[in-house]
Scaffold this motif. Sequence first.
Motif, mmCIF file in Angstrom:
data_model
loop_
_atom_site.group_PDB
_atom_site.id
_atom_site.type_symbol
_atom_site.label_atom_id
_atom_site.label_comp_id
_atom_site.label_asym_id
_atom_site.label_seq_id
_atom_site.Cartn_x
_atom_site.Cartn_y
_atom_site.Cartn_z
ATOM 1 N N LYS A 122 0.838 -1.208 0.000
ATOM 2 C CA LYS A 122 0.000 0.000 0.000
ATOM 3 C C LYS A 122 0.867 1.250 0.000
ATOM 4 O O LYS A 122 1.186 1.794 1.064
ATOM 5 C CB LYS A 122 -0.946 -0.025 1.205
ATOM 6 N N ILE A 123 1.288 1.666 -1.182
ATOM 7 C CA ILE A 123 2.089 2.889 -1.297
ATOM 8 C C ILE A 123 1.261 3.943 -2.037
ATOM 9 O O ILE A 123 0.397 3.599 -2.839
ATOM 10 C CB ILE A 123 3.426 2.636 -2.034
ATOM 11 N N PRO A 124 1.492 5.231 -1.750
ATOM 12 C CA PRO A 124 0.687 6.265 -2.409
ATOM 13 C C PRO A 124 1.112 6.453 -3.860
ATOM 14 O O PRO A 124 2.041 7.195 -4.148
ATOM 15 C CB PRO A 124 0.980 7.524 -1.575
ATOM 16 N N CYS A 125 0.429 5.792 -4.770
ATOM 17 C CA CYS A 125 0.851 5.833 -6.171
ATOM 18 C C CYS A 125 -0.306 5.369 -7.055
ATOM 19 O O CYS A 125 -0.908 4.341 -6.770
ATOM 20 C CB CYS A 125 2.054 4.912 -6.363
ATOM 21 N N ASN A 126 -0.577 6.122 -8.131
ATOM 22 C CA ASN A 126 -1.682 5.701 -9.003
ATOM 23 C C ASN A 126 -1.492 5.928 -10.499
ATOM 24 O O ASN A 126 -2.441 5.743 -11.259
ATOM 25 C CB ASN A 126 -2.984 6.392 -8.546
ATOM 26 N N ASP A 155 -8.737 5.102 -1.968
ATOM 27 C CA ASP A 155 -7.472 5.724 -1.572
ATOM 28 C C ASP A 155 -6.373 5.442 -2.585
ATOM 29 O O ASP A 155 -6.278 4.347 -3.141
ATOM 30 C CB ASP A 155 -7.026 5.184 -0.203
ATOM 31 N N ILE A 156 -5.519 6.455 -2.734
ATOM 32 C CA ILE A 156 -4.392 6.341 -3.660
ATOM 33 C C ILE A 156 -3.410 5.249 -3.227
ATOM 34 O O ILE A 156 -2.593 4.779 -4.005
ATOM 35 C CB ILE A 156 -3.704 7.721 -3.774
ATOM 36 N N THR A 157 -3.507 4.829 -1.959
ATOM 37 C CA THR A 157 -2.596 3.795 -1.472
ATOM 38 C C THR A 157 -3.128 2.377 -1.738
ATOM 39 O O THR A 157 -2.448 1.408 -1.429
ATOM 40 C CB THR A 157 -2.359 3.949 0.042
ATOM 41 N N PHE A 193 6.632 8.776 -7.424
ATOM 42 C CA PHE A 193 5.398 8.103 -7.024
ATOM 43 C C PHE A 193 4.358 9.173 -6.755
ATOM 44 O O PHE A 193 4.573 10.344 -7.037
ATOM 45 C CB PHE A 193 5.671 7.259 -5.777
ATOM 46 N N GLY A 194 3.253 8.779 -6.174
ATOM 47 C CA GLY A 194 2.243 9.750 -5.791
ATOM 48 C C GLY A 194 1.095 9.784 -6.772
ATOM 49 O O GLY A 194 0.836 8.822 -7.490
ATOM 50 N N TYR A 250 10.073 1.223 -0.126
ATOM 51 C CA TYR A 250 9.035 0.516 -0.884
ATOM 52 C C TYR A 250 9.574 -0.808 -1.424
ATOM 53 O O TYR A 250 10.715 -0.892 -1.890
ATOM 54 C CB TYR A 250 8.570 1.361 -2.074
ATOM 55 N N LEU A 275 -2.596 11.559 0.162
ATOM 56 C CA LEU A 275 -1.190 11.160 0.080
ATOM 57 C C LEU A 275 -0.715 10.523 1.389
ATOM 58 O O LEU A 275 0.142 9.652 1.398
ATOM 59 C CB LEU A 275 -0.351 12.411 -0.200
ATOM 60 N N THR A 303 -2.380 8.682 3.456
ATOM 61 C CA THR A 303 -3.014 7.425 3.876
ATOM 62 C C THR A 303 -2.015 6.289 3.655
ATOM 63 O O THR A 303 -1.005 6.470 2.987
ATOM 64 C CB THR A 303 -4.293 7.125 3.065
ATOM 65 N N PRO A 363 0.160 2.606 5.130
ATOM 66 C CA PRO A 363 1.087 2.280 6.209
ATOM 67 C C PRO A 363 2.394 3.072 6.162
ATOM 68 O O PRO A 363 3.014 3.322 7.196
ATOM 69 C CB PRO A 363 1.354 0.787 6.024
ATOM 70 N N PHE A 364 2.831 3.474 4.942
ATOM 71 C CA PHE A 364 4.106 4.179 4.851
ATOM 72 C C PHE A 364 4.028 5.592 5.412
ATOM 73 O O PHE A 364 5.029 6.213 5.682
ATOM 74 C CB PHE A 364 4.611 4.209 3.404
#
Lengths: 161, 362
Positions: free
Chosen positions: A36-40, A56-58, B51-52, B189, B341, B343, B345-346
Amino acid sequence: MIAYKTTGIVDMELVSLPQDWEKQTRFFPVIECIEKIPCNPCSFSCPKGAISVIGDITNIPQIDFERCNGCSICVGKCPGLAIFLVNPNFSENKGAVILPYEFRPLPEKGSIVRLYDREGKEIGEGMIEAIRTSKAFENTPLVTVSMEKDLVMCARHIRFD
Amino acid sequence: MSEEYNIVIVGAGPAGLAAATTASKYTNKILIVDENIKPGGQLSKQTHKFFGSKNHYASVRGVNICNILLDGLSKEKVCFRPETSAIGFYKPDTLIIQDKEGLHKIKGNKFIFATGAIENMVSFENNDLPGVYGAGAMQTLMNLYGVKPAEKVLMLGAGNIGLIVSYQLMQAGVEIMGVVEASPFIGGYHVHAAKLRRMGVPILTSHTVKGVYGDGKVEKAIIHKLGGGFEPLHGTEKTIEIDTLCLAVGLTPSVELLHQAGCNIKFIKELSGYVSVHDDMMETNIPGVFVAGDASGVEEASAAMLEGNMAGLKAAYDIEGFNRSVFLNEKEIVEFELKSLRTGPFCERAQAGKKRLMVEER
């Protein structure tokens, strides 16, 4: 804790594959993005709307294999270089993988390269079928490499002399 | 006579440039000072895709984000002074800067401190031996100056910086002998770790560097395993021949100027050190003084840019008093993107840190 957090190797049971993937005769994406990383950007990159990051983006990208036409744009767009296209039946006796390759020099079309698995172990040889560079791939070169059919789910990096 | 500006921004990294971008939509006479030759801060060294969110330059390489931000700034509204250090702030409106010609007094209506962070050092035997580098220095050498900085590197730290810089070193033709990480888990990551693993780079968790050794320069490192309490396990020493040990062991916010200015400084471990207390629009306890980016807590560049947008928006609004619904609408968008952004676990740590900061503020 999940094994990949200590090994850096993806748990393949967390990666979705089409049903009867061994029988597929066209390229399909294998998205080795399980965290679950913030990336889309993958979801926006797909012209067919086959990839979605819902909510969510994650959240982890979901793939609709039916919609994918193998255009490879997601392979180039993924910042994690975590998407590979796999065709288990590229020809009668070969499979093929399309992988991102951000190194110089680039291999030559038709040349033989060594194949490496997710742990960096050499697992065999492959032949370069195509090399594509494009702004649509964010200038990440995409290499199509053919190989023994049983290697397509293992080969994730190439080297050559 | 001192120069006068509406907004003075210290630091031309992602937060500072984003602050100028938003502020210049609504006001003019903006000054950015930065100690480096070129603007961009860490962005200009980032050759990898970010990322993002797609809305916030995801998939674009850091160096290109830097160019997009710079191209978007109007030269009539934003003045950039490179190779200039901000060395003191005096309430309510005076910043002292230093360049080649000497010291200058700058007057401003609002100030945004986007001063970033500095790399952490770690103690081990001979950590002052030539050949011990910070990851940022390695990136500067190879990605800004085009110099291959080493032949054989051992990386200490498996967070995103350690993993990404290892990959970039390999792209530059440097051999990575391994990545050593004291924690039992890879902090960065998975996708970054996977890129190194498939190229045959070992990642040794629960390991650290005992020391580096050599005749006047690093020639080898000795690593050892750590137990559950991070104690060295005897008999697990291994020697690795290297010419460079690269450190990627975290960052500490640069708050010296904010501290000197009189901002309320708190130690928040989740934000990586002492940070300046700020409200939801990045304003500190000193009215008109804002903070943005890593100086307000170490996070990713995407968060830094959004914080910069927020600070720039509020500073410009306080000066120009433009249409309130335009202001509120833009605020809401930035808030939404920051929230989404953060949200997952990281970002739990940063999220918890920011929450603590807000509580402290009250």
